[in-house]
Each structure stands twice: as structure tokens, then as C-alpha cells.
Write an enzyme that holds these catalytic residues in place. Structure first.
Site, mmCIF file in Angstrom:
data_model
loop_
_atom_site.group_PDB
_atom_site.id
_atom_site.type_symbol
_atom_site.label_atom_id
_atom_site.label_comp_id
_atom_site.label_asym_id
_atom_site.label_seq_id
_atom_site.Cartn_x
_atom_site.Cartn_y
_atom_site.Cartn_z
ATOM 1 N N TYR A 71 49.825 59.273 -36.171
ATOM 2 C CA TYR A 71 49.034 59.944 -35.139
ATOM 3 C C TYR A 71 49.921 60.382 -33.975
ATOM 4 O O TYR A 71 49.692 60.005 -32.827
ATOM 5 C CB TYR A 71 47.876 59.048 -34.679
ATOM 6 C CG TYR A 71 46.855 58.867 -35.773
ATOM 7 C CD1 TYR A 71 45.983 59.901 -36.114
ATOM 8 C CD2 TYR A 71 46.786 57.682 -36.501
ATOM 9 C CE1 TYR A 71 45.067 59.758 -37.142
ATOM 10 C CE2 TYR A 71 45.865 57.532 -37.538
ATOM 11 C CZ TYR A 71 45.017 58.574 -37.841
ATOM 12 O OH TYR A 71 44.115 58.435 -38.870
ATOM 13 N N ASP A 74 40.823 53.238 -38.955
ATOM 14 C CA ASP A 74 40.630 54.689 -38.858
ATOM 15 C C ASP A 74 40.327 55.345 -40.190
ATOM 16 O O ASP A 74 39.590 56.328 -40.258
ATOM 17 C CB ASP A 74 41.863 55.349 -38.234
ATOM 18 C CG ASP A 74 43.060 55.312 -39.170
ATOM 19 O OD1 ASP A 74 43.518 54.198 -39.505
ATOM 20 O OD2 ASP A 74 43.534 56.392 -39.586
ATOM 21 N N GLU A 103 41.557 60.635 -48.872
ATOM 22 C CA GLU A 103 41.329 59.572 -47.890
ATOM 23 C C GLU A 103 40.205 59.953 -46.930
ATOM 24 O O GLU A 103 40.199 61.048 -46.379
ATOM 25 C CB GLU A 103 42.608 59.296 -47.090
ATOM 26 C CG GLU A 103 42.505 58.058 -46.204
ATOM 27 C CD GLU A 103 43.853 57.628 -45.631
ATOM 28 O OE1 GLU A 103 43.948 56.481 -45.163
ATOM 29 O OE2 GLU A 103 44.809 58.431 -45.657
ATOM 30 N N ASP A 137 43.447 52.463 -44.455
ATOM 31 C CA ASP A 137 44.397 51.370 -44.262
ATOM 32 C C ASP A 137 43.772 50.316 -43.352
ATOM 33 O O ASP A 137 42.584 50.350 -43.063
ATOM 34 C CB ASP A 137 45.719 51.903 -43.681
ATOM 35 C CG ASP A 137 45.486 52.749 -42.435
ATOM 36 O OD1 ASP A 137 44.473 52.538 -41.746
ATOM 37 O OD2 ASP A 137 46.326 53.627 -42.143
#
Length: 510
Positions: free
Chosen positions: A249, A98, A487, A101
Site C-alpha cells: 500500500y 484488508d 483476491e 492475508d
């Protein structure tokens, strides 16, 4: 209203109508929408939208998990996660990481897929040579989502132990943290992630309907089955999986928005009146009229309103009349100067400190799409006594994209690899560590933290990646440890693909 006001209003409408005729891309049946588009011919564009558009799609190749194809262009990446799913004797190889990571989170991956698909559905007719790359970006996700939904009333929603993954700073090619598989089923429902997965499959079926009908049929049939599961066994996936999916999430907005969103996409993909009836019967309880103006991986209400308003405005589905007003409310909340519109001093829409750029890209996409729909229907948006034209919506969207690409106080592009100045230390393991080609030996779990904590630029350019972006004061420190601002994420880029395609076309760059 005084007679003079009627006269003035009439002149405004006449002007709008004349402008619409000049700029119109949709006084035609809906199936021509991908062929005929709004076009104006400005003399000059400050940005190379075509370059940014190309790179916005290329980014997804850097996020691929699984066995990479021979035509992989992001060549510093290698195969990874080739045994994913084996812990539960299923094949879950593929899909996308996503963000920065090495976990595969199903909820944001499904939303990314839906928005990539919507980008192609709405603006694919403008994408020219990049259309195939956009379709491949969608298919890399849907191939995985088909695997994740292969068993009835079960969805595999995550691969990887997020806590253990986040305790390491290692390349996806090296990862040795547990690849645990997490699922939802009848006993542990997850209507939020299931309905979003249904939306992803349904929207993607439209992307492939003409070029690969058999694949499209597989996608839509699976979407129908997955939505039935989402609706029949209601509940949020955080009830059973909280310690694995939170705080990454968590579904803060509940699952009602996803059920409405999923039904909207199935209505569009199948034309089955059952879904229209579902929306009519359940819309209110699913929050159709709630006043919220966020649109991102968690909350889909606004997206559902815009999508359903298209069915009313373009396809003339009269029973969805109310969604035009609800969509208008969202649009009015964005107009600079309104009480609910928050912008940075430099002009960036600011919704939330955490990965704010996702709201910028998703909102810009909705603005351009809605401008297209109201142009088609010869409508405007009324915000109090102010008339908001399609042109105004396009201008606001363009201003947001221009800020993202460098028209901001720091003169920095927030897309990696675009422009002269862009983030050098993004929070991304694969980008920050030396590639397999330059450092074949394995980099152990904690060995990478010395690089993560350093000030050295990332050696591998994750071209096209859009980062979380500046804070509410237009500041951006470019620190690798700052995941909030530095990120990138797939769901930031997905709606931007369609927006950039439109802008590149509008300025005759495609």
C-alpha cells in the site's frame, strides 16, 4: 447558438425537468435526503440486488480480526490477533484484515471505513433491515481506529510484518508470524494515512449522530485532532515506512488528495467554516483541479470533488461552485465513447490491471451519488455538446453492477456466493484452508501452500466477497495464486454496499 438550438435545448430541459419531477428524491432540504429517494417502478430486474446487498455486508464479518461477537454470522471464522499491539504495550485488537492475508493495513482500512460510512450516509435510508448490519460493519472499523489514534500526534498504521506474513499460508486463527506494530508521529509523518483516518472518523460520526450521539461526538473530536496532526506534520508515510508498507500500500498519489478529502469530510461533519476556508485556501495546491479520474484506496481527488460538489448542489455552498465543473469532468471521462473511457469488450470499466473491480465499485457509487445530487439541483452534466442526464448516470452504474453480478461473457458472478457460478478458488487464506471446526489442529506456516497451489475449491465460502475481477479481455482464470484477479478486498466491497442498496430499493426488492 441558433434560435432553433435554443428551442431544442429548451425542450430538452423541459423534458429533463418533467422527468426529474417524476423521479425526484431531493427537492427538499438536505436532511430529508435519507427519507425521500428517487424511485422508479420497473417491471423486471435480471438480478436479485437485495440478495447481493445483504451478502456485500456479510463479507465484512469474514474479514474481522479480534474477538468475535456472539452474533457473528460467518461462523467458520474464530478469534484471531488477540495480542495485537502488545509488542508496543498498546491495545490494537480488532479491525479488519484488508484482503486475503493476515495483516492489518491502516491505510486501506481507513478508506474502507470512509466508503462504508458514505454508503450509509447516502443510501442508509433505503437499507431497511440491513441498516444495523451496515452500521456494525462501520463500528467494527471505527472501534479499532479509535485505538490506533488514542495517543496525540501518533497513529498506529499497521499490525503485522507483511513480508513474513506473505511467506506463510495460514489461517488468521493460527498465525504465528511477527505482529510488529508500525506507527507515524511528528518525526515520521504520514499525512496520507492520517488524513484518510480523519475522513473515516468524521464520516462515521455522521453514521452514528442520531442513534449514538455520544459515540458520534467521540469520533468527530478524534477526527479533528487527527486531521490537525495530518496537516501540521506533512509528509507521506512511505518516507519512513517504505520497507514495511510497500509494495502493498504505497501512497503513489502523495498526501495532498487525502488532505483535501479529509477537510471535505470534516466540513460535512462539523459545519465549521474553518474547514470550508481551508478548502478555499488550499484547494489548488492540494490538487483540486488536477485532471485525474481514478478513485480508490490511494487517490481520493475524484471523491473529494464529488463530495464538495454535493455541498454546492444540495447545500448551496456557493464558494464550492468550481467543484461541479471538476466533478463533471470526471463524469465525462466515463461516458462510453469518450477518449479516456476504457471498457472491456464485454462492457466492464477497466482502469487498471491490479484489482480493477475496486474502480468499478467506487465509480458506480460515485455515479449514483452524483445522479442524486444533480437531480436535487435540477442540473445535468454537459460533456462537450452532449447532455448527460441523471438517468444516464444511473444506467451506467447499473450496467457495471450487472456485469459484476453475472452479465458478462463468462456468465460468472464476481461476488462469491451470489448466483449459480462464482469464483471457487479465491486468494484468501482463511477461506482456502479447512476451518477450525473441521480441522482443530494448527496448520503450520508453510503447510498450507499445498492447498494454496491445488485446484481444489475453497472449503469455506467467503459470502459476499468481490474479487479483483477479469482482465481487459474479460478473461478470468479462477486461480488461487492469482492475487491480482482472485483476491477480495474490503475496499472493493465498501462502496458496493451503498450502490446495491440503491438498486435493490429501485427495483422494489427492499
Amino acid at each position: 447558438m441558433a434560435l432553433s438550438h435554443y428551442f431544442t435545448f429548451g425542450l430538452i430541459l423541459l423534458s429533463l425537468f418533467s422527468t426529474s419531477l417524476l423521479h425526484c428524491h431531493a427537492f427538499f432540504p438536505a436532511h430529508y435526503n435519507n427519507l425521500i429517494h428517487h424511485r422508479h417502478h420497473p417491471r423486471f430486474a435480471r438480478h436479485n440486488y437485495r440478495d447481493a446487498f445483504t451478502k456485500s455486508i456479510l463479507f465484512f464479518e469474514g474479514q474481522r480480526s479480534g474477538k468475535l461477537p456472539s452474533n457473528q454470522r460467518m461462523t467458520w471464522r474464530r478469534n484471531s490477533g488477540l495480542s495485537d499491539g502488545s509488542a508496543m504495550h498498546v491495545d490494537l485488537v480488532g479491525g479488519y484484515y484488508d484482503a486475503g492475508d493476515n495483516v492489518k493495513f491502516g491505510f486501506p482500512m481507513a478508506f474502507t471505513t470512509t466508503m462504508l460510512s458514505w454508503s450509509v450516509i447516502e443510501f442508509g435510508g433505503l437499507m431497511k433491515g440491513e441498516l444495523q448490519n451496515a452500521r456494525e460493519a462501520v463500528r467494527w472499523a471505527t472501534d479499532y481506529l479509535l485505538k490506533a489514534t488514542a495517543y496525540p500526534d501518533t497513529i498506529f498504521v499497521q499490525v503485522g510484518d507483511a513480508k513474513k506474513d506473505h511467506s506463510c499460508w495460514e489461517r488468521p486463527e493460527d498465525m504465528d508470524t511477527p505482529r510488529n506494530v508500525y506507527k507515524i508521529d511528528k518525526n515520521n509523518p504520514g499525512s496520507d494515512v492520517a488524513a484518510e483516518t480523519a475522513a473515516a472518523l468524521a464520516s462515521a460520526s455522521l453514521v452514528f449522530r442520531r442513534i449514538d450521539p455520544s459515540y458520534s461526538k467521540v469520533l468527530v473530536m478524534r477526527a479533528i485532532r487527527v486531521f490537525e496532526f495530518a496537516d501540521k506534520y506533512r509528509g507521506s508515510y512511505i518516507k519512513g515506512l517504505r520497507r514495511f508498507v510497500c509494495p502493498y500500500y504505497c501512497s503513489f498519489s502523495g498526501y495532498q488528495d487525502e488532505l483535501l478529502w479529509g477537510a471535505a469530510w470534516l466540513h460535512k461533519a462539523t459545519k465549521n467554516p474553518m474547514y470550508l476556508n481551508y478548502i478555499k485556501v488550499n484547494g489548488q495546491t492540494l490538487g483540486a483541479a488536477d485532471y485525474d479520474n481514478f478513485f480508490g484506496w490511494d487517490n481520493k481527488h475524484v471523491g473529494a470533488r464529488i463530495l464538495l460538489s454535493k455541498a454546492f448542489l444540495v447545500q448551496k455552498v456557493q464558494s464550492l461552485h468550481d467543484y461541479k465543473g471538476r466533478a463533471d469532468n470526471f463524469i465525462c471521462s466515463l461516458i462510453p465513447g469518450s477518449s479516456s473511457a476504457n471498457y472491456t469488450p464485454g462492457g466492464l470499466l477497466f482502469k487498471m490491471g491490479d484489482t480493477n473491480m475496486q474502480y468499478v465499485t467506487s465509480t458506480s457509487f460515485l455515479l449514483l451519488s452524483y445522479a442524486k445530487y444533480i437531480t436535487s439541483a435540477r442540473k445535468v452534466v454537459l460533456c462537450g455538446g452532449t447532455i448527460i442526464t441523471p438517468k444516464r448516470l444511473r444506467t451506467i452504474a447499473k450496467e457495471q453492477v450487472d456485469y459484476l453480478l453475472g452479465d458478462n461473457p463468462l456468465k460468472m458472478s464476481y461476488m462469491v456466493g451470489y448466483g449459480q457460478r462464482y469464483p471457487q478458488r479465491i486468494h484468501h487464506r482463511g477461506s482456502s484452508l479447512p476451518s477450525i471446526a473441521t480441522h482443530p489442529a494448527k496448520i503450520q506456516c508453510s503447510a498450507g501452500f499445498s492447498i494454496m497451489n491445488s485446484q481444489s475449491p475453497n472449503p469455506n465460502i467467503l459470502v459476499g466477497a468481490v474479487v479483483g475481477g477479469p482482465d481487459q479481455h474479460d478473461r478470468f482464470p479462477d486461480e488461487r495464486s492469482d492475487y491480482v484477479q482472485s483476491e477480495p478486498a474490503t475496499y472493493i466491497n465498501a462502496p458496493l454496499v451503498g450502490t446495491l442498496a440503491y438498486l435493490a430499493h429501485s427495483f422494489d426488492q427492499l
